[in-house]
Write an enzyme that holds these catalytic residues in place. Structure first.
Site, PDB file in Angstrom:
ATOM      1  N   LEU A 131       2.608  10.431   6.670  1.00 37.20           N
ATOM      2  CA  LEU A 131       2.036   9.467   5.730  1.00 37.20           C
ATOM      3  C   LEU A 131       2.055   8.076   6.359  1.00 37.20           C
ATOM      4  O   LEU A 131       3.021   7.697   7.026  1.00 37.20           O
ATOM      5  CB  LEU A 131       2.821   9.443   4.428  1.00 37.20           C
ATOM      6  CG  LEU A 131       2.776  10.691   3.554  1.00 37.20           C
ATOM      7  CD1 LEU A 131       3.424  10.407   2.208  1.00 37.20           C
ATOM      8  CD2 LEU A 131       1.358  11.171   3.343  1.00 37.20           C
TER       9      LEU A 131
ATOM     10  N   HIS B 116       3.145   4.532  -0.408  1.00 36.21           N
ATOM     11  CA  HIS B 116       2.914   5.977  -0.476  1.00 36.21           C
ATOM     12  C   HIS B 116       4.272   6.666  -0.551  1.00 36.21           C
ATOM     13  O   HIS B 116       5.327   5.996  -0.594  1.00 36.21           O
ATOM     14  CB  HIS B 116       2.098   6.442   0.742  1.00 36.21           C
ATOM     15  CG  HIS B 116       2.654   5.987   2.065  1.00 36.21           C
ATOM     16  ND1 HIS B 116       3.888   6.397   2.540  1.00 36.21           N
ATOM     17  CD2 HIS B 116       2.166   5.142   3.006  1.00 36.21           C
ATOM     18  CE1 HIS B 116       4.103   5.858   3.720  1.00 36.21           C
ATOM     19  NE2 HIS B 116       3.088   5.060   4.021  1.00 36.21           N
TER      20      HIS B 116
ATOM     21  N   GLY C 194       6.065   8.077   1.542  1.00 36.04           N
ATOM     22  CA  GLY C 194       7.027   7.726   2.611  1.00 36.04           C
ATOM     23  C   GLY C 194       7.865   6.531   2.193  1.00 36.04           C
ATOM     24  O   GLY C 194       9.101   6.531   2.314  1.00 36.04           O
ATOM     25  N   HIS C 195       7.184   5.494   1.695  1.00 31.12           N
ATOM     26  CA  HIS C 195       7.917   4.318   1.206  1.00 31.12           C
ATOM     27  C   HIS C 195       8.860   4.721   0.066  1.00 31.12           C
ATOM     28  O   HIS C 195       9.992   4.250  -0.021  1.00 31.12           O
ATOM     29  CB  HIS C 195       6.943   3.264   0.664  1.00 31.12           C
ATOM     30  CG  HIS C 195       6.003   2.702   1.693  1.00 31.12           C
ATOM     31  ND1 HIS C 195       4.644   2.873   1.623  1.00 31.12           N
ATOM     32  CD2 HIS C 195       6.238   1.944   2.799  1.00 31.12           C
ATOM     33  CE1 HIS C 195       4.061   2.251   2.637  1.00 31.12           C
ATOM     34  NE2 HIS C 195       5.002   1.682   3.372  1.00 31.12           N
TER      35      HIS C 195
ATOM     36  N   ALA D 217       0.878  -1.190   0.000  1.00 31.67           N
ATOM     37  CA  ALA D 217       0.000   0.000   0.000  1.00 31.67           C
ATOM     38  C   ALA D 217       0.909   1.232   0.000  1.00 31.67           C
ATOM     39  O   ALA D 217       0.831   2.099   0.877  1.00 31.67           O
ATOM     40  CB  ALA D 217      -0.958  -0.016   1.191  1.00 31.67           C
TER      41      ALA D 217
ATOM     42  N   GLN E  36      12.077   6.836   9.777  1.00 28.78           N
ATOM     43  CA  GLN E  36      12.078   7.402  11.132  1.00 28.78           C
ATOM     44  C   GLN E  36      10.667   7.371  11.731  1.00 28.78           C
ATOM     45  O   GLN E  36      10.502   7.364  12.934  1.00 28.78           O
ATOM     46  CB  GLN E  36      12.631   8.837  11.083  1.00 28.78           C
ATOM     47  CG  GLN E  36      12.533   9.616  12.375  1.00 28.78           C
ATOM     48  CD  GLN E  36      13.299   8.955  13.524  1.00 28.78           C
ATOM     49  OE1 GLN E  36      14.251   8.197  13.300  1.00 28.78           O
ATOM     50  NE2 GLN E  36      12.882   9.223  14.744  1.00 28.78           N
TER      51      GLN E  36
ATOM     52  N   GLN F 232      10.886   0.845  15.951  1.00 31.07           N
ATOM     53  CA  GLN F 232      11.204  -0.282  15.061  1.00 31.07           C
ATOM     54  C   GLN F 232      12.666  -0.226  14.615  1.00 31.07           C
ATOM     55  O   GLN F 232      13.393  -1.213  14.701  1.00 31.07           O
ATOM     56  CB  GLN F 232      10.274  -0.248  13.856  1.00 31.07           C
ATOM     57  CG  GLN F 232      10.628  -1.232  12.770  1.00 31.07           C
ATOM     58  CD  GLN F 232       9.569  -1.272  11.683  1.00 31.07           C
ATOM     59  OE1 GLN F 232       8.509  -1.880  11.854  1.00 31.07           O
ATOM     60  NE2 GLN F 232       9.812  -0.620  10.580  1.00 31.07           N
TER      61      GLN F 232
HETATM   62  P1  AMP Z   1       5.199  -0.222   6.461  1.00 31.39           P
HETATM   63  O1  AMP Z   1       4.807  -0.584   5.061  1.00 31.39           O
HETATM   64  O2  AMP Z   1       4.210   0.628   7.164  1.00 31.39           O
HETATM   65  O3  AMP Z   1       5.655  -1.420   7.257  1.00 31.39           O
HETATM   66  O4  AMP Z   1       6.480   0.695   6.329  1.00 31.39           O
HETATM   67  C1  AMP Z   1       7.615   0.277   5.624  1.00 31.39           C
HETATM   68  C2  AMP Z   1       8.728   1.248   5.854  1.00 31.39           C
HETATM   69  O5  AMP Z   1       8.336   2.546   5.413  1.00 31.39           O
HETATM   70  C3  AMP Z   1       9.100   1.395   7.343  1.00 31.39           C
HETATM   71  O6  AMP Z   1      10.509   1.455   7.460  1.00 31.39           O
HETATM   72  C4  AMP Z   1       8.462   2.677   7.728  1.00 31.39           C
HETATM   73  O7  AMP Z   1       9.115   3.360   8.788  1.00 31.39           O
HETATM   74  C5  AMP Z   1       8.585   3.475   6.443  1.00 31.39           C
HETATM   75  N1  AMP Z   1       7.599   4.557   6.421  1.00 31.39           N
HETATM   76  C6  AMP Z   1       6.256   4.444   6.621  1.00 31.39           C
HETATM   77  N2  AMP Z   1       5.681   5.665   6.616  1.00 31.39           N
HETATM   78  C7  AMP Z   1       6.666   6.560   6.414  1.00 31.39           C
HETATM   79  C8  AMP Z   1       6.715   7.986   6.328  1.00 31.39           C
HETATM   80  N3  AMP Z   1       5.627   8.732   6.431  1.00 31.39           N
HETATM   81  N4  AMP Z   1       7.928   8.572   6.118  1.00 31.39           N
HETATM   82  C9  AMP Z   1       9.046   7.813   6.013  1.00 31.39           C
HETATM   83  N5  AMP Z   1       9.069   6.476   6.098  1.00 31.39           N
HETATM   84  C10 AMP Z   1       7.903   5.851   6.292  1.00 31.39           C
END
Ligand code: AMP
Length: 281
Positions: free
Chosen positions: A184, A34, A36-37, A32, A148, A153
């Site tokens: 995000l 965005h 951030g990823h 999913a 961050q 984590q």
């Molecule tokens: P997730 O898919 O939520 O497990 O996130 C995967 C990676 O993306 C993790 O290292 C998160 O910290 C990073 N991540 C999620 N949201 C953001 C964001 N808004 N800004 C920067 N990194 C993010």
């Protein structure tokens, strides 16, 4: 871009890239995707010759009453995005592939895993460290990129890498936010319009902390009290925790001195959101 669904194929592809002298960067995600990823993908691109992203909604990091079943999944869209970004390998295994029948082996970073989100989500970080350890063994990346946004984590993963002598450099990328400050998150998709508005209290509370810090307030209890007032004014959001801790050990700090992590988790409706700021950096 190659979409890979088995451990053996992923391992073979990554190994052959590394044997040909390529530096390999891994971006672990639950999909999913965005912006951030994508910031992690960009960082990986700039540091590595070959970029691998994983998309795996990891069941072991969800509690029994959490959102595993309804977590947003859209592999096709994610692959389109990653292909556009020039990612070489996307690893999207099934749950059975990642957890062979009868799997009973866990990687646990003791102590830290019970702090912050670990307190309200028992077993969450054990699930995270176990799946990340698996990914590191399969991909054997030179660099792994984390956000961050999930401050606890990455602290826990850095600890695991150090304790287990894993030959990977953990890279941390800044939080990407919406224009109005909301961090995000794939879970933002759950928010209705009103919840989306009230969820801004997380960012507002962190800005308040920054103001207090800049005006010289160093007493954690005083800062936390001020923040609780911000949340009291937003009764539709339920605070889970607001903590002032050491960013490496996640232990509470009674004073905001040295590098300090200020982390918040709260529910907007049923959606659990997290955010943080590092002071004294
Ligand atoms: P997730 O898919 O939520 O497990 O996130 C995967 C990676 O993306 C993790 O290292 C998160 O910290 C990073 N991540 C999620 N949201 C953001 C964001 N808004 N800004 C920067 N990194 C993010």
């Amino acid at each position: 871009m190659k979409l890979v669904q088995t451990v053996s194929e992923m391992r073979a592809l990554c190994r052959s890239a590394k044997l040909s002298g390529k530096r390999l960067g891994l971006v672990p995600t639950m999909g999913a995707l965005h912006a951030g990823h994508l910031s992690l993908v960009h960082a990986a691109r700039s540091r590595s010759d070959v970029v691998a992203a994983s998309i795996f909604v990891n069941p072991t990091q969800f509690g029994p009453n959490e959102d595993f079943a309804r977590y947003p999944r859209n592999l096709e869209d994610d692959c389109t995005i990653l292909e556009r970004e020039g990612v070489e390998f996307v690893f999207a295994p099934s749950v059975d592939e990642m957890y062979p029948k009868g799997a009973v082996t866990w990687v646990t970073v003791e102590g830290l895993s019970d702090r912050l989100c670990g307190k309200s989500r028992p077993g969450h970080f054990r699930g995270v460290t176990t799946v990340v350890a698996k990914l590191f063994h399969i991909v054997e990346p030179d660099f792994a990129f984390f956000g961050q946004k999930d401050a606890a984590q990455h602290a826990i993963i850095r600890h695991m890498v150090r304790d287990l002598h894993m030959p990977v450099s953990v890279e941390v990328c800044p939080i990407v936010r919406e224009a109005d400050g909301l961090a995000l998150s794939s879970r933002n998709a759950y928010l209705g319009a009103e919840e989306r508005k009230s969820a801004l209290v997380l960012h507002r509370s962190l800005m308040r902390v920054q103001q207090l810090y800049q005006s010289g307030d160093r007493d954690s209890a005083k800062v936390i009290a001020a923040v609780k007032n911000e949340f009291a004014a937003e009764p539709t959001v339920r605070l889970d925790y607001f903590e002032i801790v050491n960013p490496d050990t996640l232990e509470p700090q009674s004073r905001v001195e040295g590098r300090t992590l200020v982390a918040v988790a709260a529910f907007a409706g049923k959606t659990r959101l997290i955010d943080n700021v590092v002071l004294g950096a």
